[in-house]
Design an enzyme around this catalytic site. Sequence first.
Site, PDB file in Angstrom:
ATOM      1  NE  ARG A   7      -4.275  -1.679   1.160  1.00 22.70           N
ATOM      2  CZ  ARG A   7      -5.059  -1.908   2.207  1.00 22.70           C
ATOM      3  NH1 ARG A   7      -4.925  -1.183   3.298  1.00 22.70           N
ATOM      4  NH2 ARG A   7      -5.974  -2.841   2.158  1.00 22.70           N
ATOM      5  CG  ASP A  17     -13.912   5.721   7.149  1.00 26.54           C
ATOM      6  OD1 ASP A  17     -14.521   4.640   7.174  1.00 26.54           O
ATOM      7  OD2 ASP A  17     -12.661   5.783   7.104  1.00 26.54           O
TER       8      ASP A  17
HETATM    9  C1  SAM Z   1     -13.790  -2.590   6.794  1.00 30.24           C
HETATM   10  S1  SAM Z   1     -14.401  -0.952   6.794  1.00 30.24           S
HETATM   11  C2  SAM Z   1     -16.024  -1.198   7.494  1.00 30.24           C
HETATM   12  C3  SAM Z   1     -17.104  -0.550   6.672  1.00 30.24           C
HETATM   13  C4  SAM Z   1     -18.536  -0.804   7.165  1.00 30.24           C
HETATM   14  N1  SAM Z   1     -18.712  -0.360   8.517  1.00 30.24           N
HETATM   15  C5  SAM Z   1     -18.922  -2.259   7.012  1.00 30.24           C
HETATM   16  O1  SAM Z   1     -18.997  -2.976   7.995  1.00 30.24           O
HETATM   17  O2  SAM Z   1     -19.119  -2.689   5.885  1.00 30.24           O
HETATM   18  C6  SAM Z   1     -13.493  -0.224   8.152  1.00 30.24           C
HETATM   19  C7  SAM Z   1     -13.465   1.292   8.103  1.00 30.24           C
HETATM   20  O3  SAM Z   1     -13.008   1.777   9.377  1.00 30.24           O
HETATM   21  C8  SAM Z   1     -12.277   2.957   9.145  1.00 30.24           C
HETATM   22  N2  SAM Z   1     -11.420   3.271  10.308  1.00 30.24           N
HETATM   23  C9  SAM Z   1     -10.307   2.629  10.734  1.00 30.24           C
HETATM   24  N3  SAM Z   1      -9.781   3.249  11.805  1.00 30.24           N
HETATM   25  C10 SAM Z   1     -10.585   4.305  12.071  1.00 30.24           C
HETATM   26  C11 SAM Z   1     -10.564   5.339  13.060  1.00 30.24           C
HETATM   27  N4  SAM Z   1      -9.602   5.416  13.987  1.00 30.24           N
HETATM   28  N5  SAM Z   1     -11.547   6.269  13.038  1.00 30.24           N
HETATM   29  C12 SAM Z   1     -12.521   6.212  12.093  1.00 30.24           C
HETATM   30  N6  SAM Z   1     -12.586   5.273  11.130  1.00 30.24           N
HETATM   31  C13 SAM Z   1     -11.639   4.324  11.115  1.00 30.24           C
HETATM   32  C14 SAM Z   1     -11.496   2.637   7.873  1.00 30.24           C
HETATM   33  O4  SAM Z   1     -11.042   3.800   7.205  1.00 30.24           O
HETATM   34  C15 SAM Z   1     -12.509   1.823   7.059  1.00 30.24           C
HETATM   35  O5  SAM Z   1     -13.187   2.607   6.118  1.00 30.24           O
END
Ligand code: SAM
Length: 294
Positions: A58, A165
């Site tokens: 990445r 996010d």
């Molecule tokens: C796998 S996705 C989940 C998307 C959705 N909630 C679902 O279950 O389909 C995880 C998301 O968490 C976000 N994320 C990770 N760490 C975070 C943080 N500290 N604060 C806010 N968002 C975060 C990532 O950018 C990513 O878009």
Amino acid sequence: MSKNTHGATSALIQNAPAAASLREFSFSDEDFKGLAKLAYEHAGISLSDAKRNLVYSRLSRRLRVLQLQTFREYRELVANDAREIENFINSISTNHTKLFREDHHFDHLRSHVAAPYAQAGARAGSMRIWSAGCSSGEEPYTIAVVLKRELRSFHNRDVKILATDIDTEILTKAARGEFAPNATTDVPHGYQSFFKNIVVDGQEKVTVEDDVRSLITFRRLNLMERWPFRGLFDAIFCRNVMIYFDGPTKANLIERFANQIKPGGWLYIGHSESLTGNHPQLKPVGRTIYRKVG
Ligand SMILES: C[S@@+](CC[C@H](N)C(=O)[O-])C[C@H]1O[C@@H](n2cnc3c(N)ncnc32)[C@H](O)[C@@H]1O
């Protein structure tokens, strides 16, 4: 290969052979540990050794864009440049998601949140739902169509969905609300009509009606930082986000969610996530669904 929202490709990246000798940039233990520390400090994201190849692939793209020769140079840059921290977090976050993912949550949302709210008619007050870690938006758009189907019209209704996010790039995509034509394959039959086909720059896409889209406000919010909320939520979705955090970070976040939900409100978490131990305020009421009591 670009960062994507599809699990299959992410898995390919994670399982790629180490092939250290074939690497374009040298990537030492110190480089990985330094970057993992930054991810933890800035986003709460815990990068185990198994994520080494993922981090390399990445971030190699960032090195090329920035025309850097070594990961050491990149570490120095990212440690001293707030803009690059944003790109760094955008690069390492995993955004896999889909419409109606874990659809039992949406059946529950319909029967326990949307339907009672619809039945309350003019007496119903406001409804506030938070999709925390919304990625490219499939989760909040799914919530929005569930509400639309029950309420039919949002006229004279005070309904809002906040979708947040940490990843600024994915939020831009989420706000567009355009999905690939096959994104609706797993959308239950009763909801298919809420998605319409459009053509954007010669490409076929699917999207939702404007009144559905306008329920959602997208904002960048790092869950590790202070939350700027004045009120409480009827329901919080934080699904498949806490899997990236360690135990103490998760426990702290759960505590903060519990304080941010209205009494009688709901917390939905991801299929592989759980609350550690019995939480005094969050009672399990179904598969990965909790109700706030007291
Ligand atoms: C796998 S996705 C989940 C998307 C959705 N909630 C679902 O279950 O389909 C995880 C998301 O968490 C976000 N994320 C990770 N760490 C975070 C943080 N500290 N604060 C806010 N968002 C975060 C990532 O950018 C990513 O878009």
